[in-house]
Design an enzyme around this catalytic site. Sequence first.
Site, PDB file in Angstrom:
ATOM      1  N   ASP A  76      42.414 -72.340  57.208  1.00 36.91           N
ATOM      2  CA  ASP A  76      43.010 -71.081  57.654  1.00 36.91           C
ATOM      3  C   ASP A  76      42.225 -70.547  58.846  1.00 36.91           C
ATOM      4  O   ASP A  76      41.737 -71.330  59.660  1.00 36.91           O
ATOM      5  CB  ASP A  76      42.987 -70.099  56.475  1.00 36.91           C
ATOM      6  CG  ASP A  76      43.984 -68.980  56.652  1.00 36.91           C
ATOM      7  OD1 ASP A  76      43.769 -68.142  57.527  1.00 36.91           O
ATOM      8  OD2 ASP A  76      44.989 -68.958  55.930  1.00 36.91           O
ATOM      9  N   HIS A 107      43.574 -62.477  57.417  1.00 42.10           N
ATOM     10  CA  HIS A 107      44.454 -63.362  56.648  1.00 42.10           C
ATOM     11  C   HIS A 107      43.687 -64.339  55.760  1.00 42.10           C
ATOM     12  O   HIS A 107      43.929 -64.440  54.554  1.00 42.10           O
ATOM     13  CB  HIS A 107      45.338 -64.103  57.649  1.00 42.10           C
ATOM     14  CG  HIS A 107      46.322 -65.018  57.040  1.00 42.10           C
ATOM     15  ND1 HIS A 107      46.326 -66.371  57.286  1.00 42.10           N
ATOM     16  CD2 HIS A 107      47.347 -64.798  56.197  1.00 42.10           C
ATOM     17  CE1 HIS A 107      47.313 -66.931  56.632  1.00 42.10           C
ATOM     18  NE2 HIS A 107      47.951 -65.999  55.964  1.00 42.10           N
ATOM     19  N   SER A 136      52.135 -66.994  52.340  1.00 39.63           N
ATOM     20  CA  SER A 136      50.690 -67.228  52.397  1.00 39.63           C
ATOM     21  C   SER A 136      49.961 -66.554  51.242  1.00 39.63           C
ATOM     22  O   SER A 136      48.855 -66.940  50.906  1.00 39.63           O
ATOM     23  CB  SER A 136      50.101 -66.674  53.687  1.00 39.63           C
ATOM     24  OG  SER A 136      50.616 -67.347  54.784  1.00 39.63           O
TER      25      SER A 136
HETATM   26  C1  NAG Z   1      46.705 -70.856  51.832  1.00 43.24           C
HETATM   27  O1  NAG Z   1      47.971 -71.356  52.072  1.00 43.24           O
HETATM   28  C2  NAG Z   1      48.856 -70.380  52.545  1.00 43.24           C
HETATM   29  C3  NAG Z   1      50.224 -70.950  52.587  1.00 43.24           C
HETATM   30  O2  NAG Z   1      50.291 -72.285  52.893  1.00 43.24           O
HETATM   31  C4  NAG Z   1      48.392 -69.944  53.924  1.00 43.24           C
HETATM   32  O3  NAG Z   1      49.285 -69.085  54.530  1.00 43.24           O
HETATM   33  C5  NAG Z   1      47.056 -69.301  53.732  1.00 43.24           C
HETATM   34  O4  NAG Z   1      46.564 -68.919  54.969  1.00 43.24           O
HETATM   35  C6  NAG Z   1      46.113 -70.262  53.092  1.00 43.24           C
HETATM   36  N1  NAG Z   1      44.900 -69.558  52.801  1.00 43.24           N
HETATM   37  C7  NAG Z   1      43.715 -70.040  53.062  1.00 43.24           C
HETATM   38  C8  NAG Z   1      42.568 -69.153  52.827  1.00 43.24           C
HETATM   39  O5  NAG Z   1      43.569 -71.162  53.477  1.00 43.24           O
END
Ligand code: NAG
Length: 784
Positions: free
Chosen positions: A157, A230, A575
């Site tokens: 992410d 996020h 997400s």
């Molecule tokens: C986890 O997966 C979701 C959806 O695929 C994504 O939007 C989100 O950013 C991810 N979170 C992390 C912390 O990787």
Amino acid sequence: MSMNIIISTTCLFLLILLLPLVSCTKNNQVYLIEFGQHINGEKTLHEIENTHHSYLLLVKETEEEARASLLYSYKHTFNGFAALLTPNEANNLSGMEGVVSVTKSQIKSYSLHTTRSWKFVGLDGPLDPFEEKSNETNSDLLAKAKYGQDIIVGMIDNGVWPDSKSFSDEGMGPVPQKWKGVCQNGTDFGSSKCNRKIIGARYYLQGYESLYGPLNEQEDYKSARDKDGHGTHTASIVAGRAVQNASALGGFARGTAIGGAPLARLAIYKACWPIKGKSKSDGNVCANIDMLKAIDDAIEDGVDVINLSIGYHNPLKYEDDVIARGALQAIRNNIVVVCSAGNSGPVASSLSNPAPWIITVGASTVDRTFLAPIKLANGTNIEGRSITPLYMENSLRPLVLASDVELAGIAANSSGYCLDNTLDPSKVKGKIVLCLRGQGGRVIKGLEAQRAGAIAFILGNNKAYANDVPSDPNFIPATAVNYENTLKLIQYIHSTPNPMAQLLPGRTVLDAKPAPSMAIFSSRGPNIIDPNILKPDITAPGVDILAAWTAEDGPTRMTFQDKRVVKYNIFSGTSMSCPHVSAAAVLLKARYPTWSPAAIRSALITSARSTDNTGNQMTDETGKSTTPFAMGSGHFNPKRASNPGLIYDASYNDYLLYLCNLNSTNIAYNCPNQDPEPFDLNYPSIQINKLNYTKTIKRTVTNVGRSKSVYKFIANPPKEFTIIATPSVLKFTHVGQKRNFVITVTGNREQLPNKSDSEKYYFGWYTWTDKHHVVRSPVAVSFQ
Ligand SMILES: *[C@@H]1O[C@H](CO)[C@@H](O)[C@H](O)[C@H]1NC(C)=O
Ligand SMILES: *[C@@H]1O[C@H](CO)[C@@H](O)[C@H](O)[C@H]1NC(C)=O
Ligand SMILES: *[C@@H]1O[C@H](CO)[C@@H](O)[C@H](O)[C@H]1NC(C)=O
Ligand SMILES: *[C@@H]1O[C@H](CO)[C@@H](O)[C@H](O)[C@H]1NC(C)=O
Ligand SMILES: *[C@@H]1O[C@H](CO)[C@@H](O)[C@H](O)[C@H]1NC(C)=O
Ligand SMILES: *[C@@H]1O[C@H](CO)[C@@H](O)[C@H](O)[C@H]1NC(C)=O
Ligand SMILES: *[C@@H]1O[C@H](CO)[C@@H](O)[C@H](O)[C@H]1NC(C)=O
Ligand SMILES: *[C@@H]1O[C@H](CO)[C@@H](O)[C@H](O)[C@H]1NC(C)=O
Ligand SMILES: *[C@@H]1O[C@H](CO)[C@@H](O)[C@H](O)[C@H]1NC(C)=O
Ligand SMILES: *[C@@H]1O[C@H](CO)[C@@H](O)[C@H](O)[C@H]1NC(C)=O
């Protein structure tokens, strides 16, 4: 794709940009060079790099040029490397022995996508054993899974805010021995930032910087630290520690914020960065080659579950989607991969990440809303929703419709939406403005109302948004209403010479009904790559989820306008639902270390519920029953998934065989002469495209319940087809035993509409049940 981004805390759309690559040096572009079948398992990364370097030496003039052009060497995800090449050099490489393909890399952008949500799915009680007051009843699953303490989740992410209390390692045991990762040093994220909760962190900039030039360090940290919020939010949904008395701006959703697997370990792989010069809410970009390297490292480092955020919007083949391919190699290493379905709903076929080796997750509501009603001068109250921490004084004020108070010259098709610079301050000052939803960002409309001197604003749904009412943290007192109430307000405004209203303060309301309900933004099936695989698999809470936030970005993610600082924030998107399922996968993996990724997915799918808290079939934003193309098999239920009775298992080799049939021969090798049918992949759901009267489908279940058990078959087909199983009774004498059966789906000719529509699907279910388990599979059928 429209750049008309809705900026708010809910409903951020999954942006997929397929930009042509612009290079920063010469005519160099990023290419992925692929060799044949995987052979790297035994080699060190250094050896692999040397091999790749030797290829580059054949096309580059100097040793330095060759070194500089090699961006990444991959070990697990992909047998090949990423490099900066001229089209000519790429061409020459593609002719070399051993090279299977040379393709220009693409860049992808994604945007998005807890107190209440865990309680809502049945994992109640203090979930963190080190939390005070931990003598309340702990859920069995959590306790038996040791809260996920031996499990490592790779989060790919835009980083993490390591200082959040949600990532404290207080009381946690030593880092699992299998961990081989690192804590990469960078800006404001020294190697000492890792602890026994965040056990590793890396970041990937090669792909991003080769496209956009050097990172603008005003916009993001050159490290695994999250400036945007996020990554922090989603990481804390999976594995955040219990933090009591957490709430969003203004005290909304107050309660204990906690992840689903509070003792699981987090490994952060930051591969997504801000689009230059754009506000954050326009989405981050994640270069393909960066993502692929992040997955590659996650496999090498020893993670158990990968939460993957990126998907092609319009993949035509799995082999075009390097992320799907990377995920397949993760599966080969027994790593569970969980992905979001995307935020492009409710349009049909809008779903990303449809590969059958991935768990694809949609988003739905929880039973918590934030009610902020409107009091009309005629004495009627209209229901509204808001998490805006600003309130009107206790008095009625004039209420106006935006289209009645606009400046001259606003085009008819953009009238009423409160777009930038459309309102006439002389007609708006001191009033409450009703703005329509449908064009322009939601919170941005509030800013326009504020600019024109309004004291409050109401966001009114247009017909398309129906009952999907967002809860936003606006900058002036505000609330939002559904379509029906929008019509009522308009009617009221037009029915009286002096329409007046007051927005009442918002409050958090629990046990709302009906819940869950599918989120309008959750992407829908059918699967556009392979109509034989039903997607999404499942839905989970993804609307108004409270979780940890960065201190560097306001709650609306509008970095440049929103200077408010919050420790916890309410956010929506697939997400947010995806990490809920990642957490459930963590718990299942901890409890059943020998289960394959397919077994874990099967347990989740066959135990999901398709009804809501009123006992009826789950609905969507229109208020009508939803279908498996939105919810998959239904809402996830981690407790029931921990005792599924039977599982539909599949191995890496089964996926290769499946790919043979799709002619994906550059992923699958040594295909047999007679390929199995793709619908025979042992999947826990069934989809049949263009059924010509009747079809039989093979399935195998493995007993993971009681040793001696007898399962009976129950079909719930719609009137358009029948479902039978042969045999219709499955007897087991021990755990681990497998039983085969055949499902026959037959169309009811007389029930089908006369005008055949092969795009239209009909939905049913079949179930195996003993006295203790209900193992349920959705079936979707379209007819020729
Ligand atoms: C986890 O997966 C979701 C959806 O695929 C994504 O939007 C989100 O950013 C991810 N979170 C992390 C912390 O990787
Ligand atoms: C690429 O191949 C062409 C012809 O096949 C040749 O003329 C050219 O010199 C080669 N370029 C490099 C950089 O090897
Ligand atoms: C913990 O257990 C004790 C003794 O059973 C009880 O009195 C107390 O109320 C419990 N605390 C909580 C928070 O449940
Ligand atoms: C860690 O990164 C920071 C920021 O780039 C740098 O100033 C510092 O010298 C680095 N520390 C080490 C030990 O490399
Ligand atoms: C929770 O925090 C709020 C302020 O943030 C405070 O007023 C309140 O007393 C706290 N409640 C508890 C139970 O600690
Ligand atoms: C509004 O109408 C104009 C002129 O017909 C057109 O150019 C424009 O694209 C329309 N805008 C929207 C948002 O539909
Ligand atoms: C107030 O106005 C609304 C909207 O026109 C209407 O639905 C409602 O019945 C009215 N209430 C009263 C008490 O007249
Ligand atoms: C795969 O190739 C075979 C033989 O060329 C063809 O008959 C079949 O339709 C192809 N299948 C798909 C899914 O493209
Ligand atoms: C459907 O099946 C019938 C009988 O098996 C066959 O005659 C017909 O050609 C099939 N139709 C198509 C379009 O395949
Ligand atoms: C199809 O057409 C026939 C003859 O016109 C009619 O009897 C039948 O009811 C129609 N079926 C449906 C499902 O409309």
